[in-house]
Design a protein around this motif. Structure first.
Motif, short mmCIF file in Angstrom:
data_model
loop_
_atom_site.label_atom_id
_atom_site.label_comp_id
_atom_site.label_asym_id
_atom_site.label_seq_id
_atom_site.Cartn_x
_atom_site.Cartn_y
_atom_site.Cartn_z
N LEU A 151 0.82 -1.21 0.02
CA LEU A 151 -0.05 0.01 -0.03
C LEU A 151 0.79 1.22 0.10
O LEU A 151 0.68 2.39 -0.46
N THR A 152 1.92 1.20 0.73
CA THR A 152 2.96 2.08 0.57
C THR A 152 3.79 2.41 -0.86
O THR A 152 4.59 3.43 -1.06
N GLY A 153 3.60 1.56 -1.76
CA GLY A 153 4.15 1.76 -3.08
C GLY A 153 5.48 0.76 -3.04
O GLY A 153 6.29 0.73 -4.02
N GLY A 154 5.90 0.32 -2.15
CA GLY A 154 7.08 -0.85 -2.13
C GLY A 154 6.47 -2.24 -2.71
O GLY A 154 5.36 -2.22 -3.40
N LYS A 155 7.14 -3.06 -2.30
CA LYS A 155 6.81 -4.75 -2.76
C LYS A 155 7.20 -5.45 -1.52
O LYS A 155 7.95 -5.44 -0.54
N VAL A 156 6.57 -6.92 -1.84
CA VAL A 156 6.88 -7.91 -1.21
C VAL A 156 7.13 -9.03 -2.03
O VAL A 156 6.45 -9.52 -2.82
N ILE A 157 8.43 -9.66 -2.01
CA ILE A 157 8.78 -10.88 -2.79
C ILE A 157 8.48 -12.06 -1.94
O ILE A 157 9.10 -11.95 -0.86
N TRP A 158 7.69 -13.10 -2.40
CA TRP A 158 7.29 -14.10 -1.34
C TRP A 158 7.60 -15.43 -2.26
O TRP A 158 7.36 -15.51 -3.45
N ALA A 159 7.54 -16.34 -1.18
CA ALA A 159 7.74 -17.63 -1.65
C ALA A 159 6.86 -18.66 -0.70
O ALA A 159 7.23 -18.57 0.48
N ALA A 160 6.02 -19.35 -1.28
CA ALA A 160 5.26 -20.12 -0.35
C ALA A 160 5.57 -21.87 -0.94
O ALA A 160 5.55 -22.23 -1.94
N LEU A 161 5.81 -22.33 0.25
CA LEU A 161 6.30 -23.96 0.07
C LEU A 161 5.61 -24.98 0.80
O LEU A 161 5.26 -24.68 2.02
#
Length: 166
Positions: A151-161
């Motif tokens: 929401l702040t314009g950044g990012k979340v890079i994620w992995a689900a295993l």
């Protein structure tokens, strides 16, 4: 290093789905967030914090999966430190566990959404393979990974295993 935690949405949904029937989520379920300064020394600190959390929670993660998860985490935090620190002096790590999955996410406030580089058969580039490695390891484990905007314009890079191999 800041740490926060809560019960996972999956556990909450199971509890709410059966009114009048007492259900107990596995004791390891929940969501936690770590934050640290975006500097090289934070990579091993965050890796150890996540490893210790998973052990403390009693998560049913096989040794091989744990090592893969920690390597993915190291790659993602290293990327945030190297490429986003100028606009994001803090990096966040999210860990979520439910009965079937473990999800790790690394958040920064830099708006750039990186793309995994294609394989370089001529070895022209000495870097840039971290996301390619993350995607390959995640796919091999039967998981998924992606990048979400915050929401702040950044990012979340994620992995689900998955906790259990297919």
């Amino acid at each position: 290093m800041d740490v926060r935690g809560s019960v996972s949405p999956g556990a909450q949904a199971r509890l709410a789905a059966s009114p009048g029937i007492e259900t107990h989520p596995p004791p390891y379920e929940g969501s936690w967030r770590f934050s640290a300064v975006a500097e090289d020394a934070s990579v091993p600190r965050l890796r150890h914090a996540v490893r210790d959390l998973l052990r403390r929670q009693g998560a049913p993660i096989e040794r091989e999966l744990l090592q893969e998860l920690l390597l993915i985490l190291s790659e993602l935090v290293t990327n945030a430190v190297r490429h986003a620190a100028l606009l994001s002096p803090e990096v966040g790590v999210q860990v979520s566990l439910d009965a079937d999955w473990v999800r790790i996410g690394v958040e920064d406030n830099h708006p750039y959404r990186p793309k995994a580089l294609d394989a370089d058969p001529d070895q022209q580039h000495t870097g840039g393979r971290g996301l390619l490695l993350v995607k390959a390891m995640t796919a091999e484990a039967g998981g998924v990974c992606d990048i979400d905007q915050t929401l702040t314009g950044g990012k979340v890079i994620w992995a689900a295993l998955p906790l259990r191999r297919p």
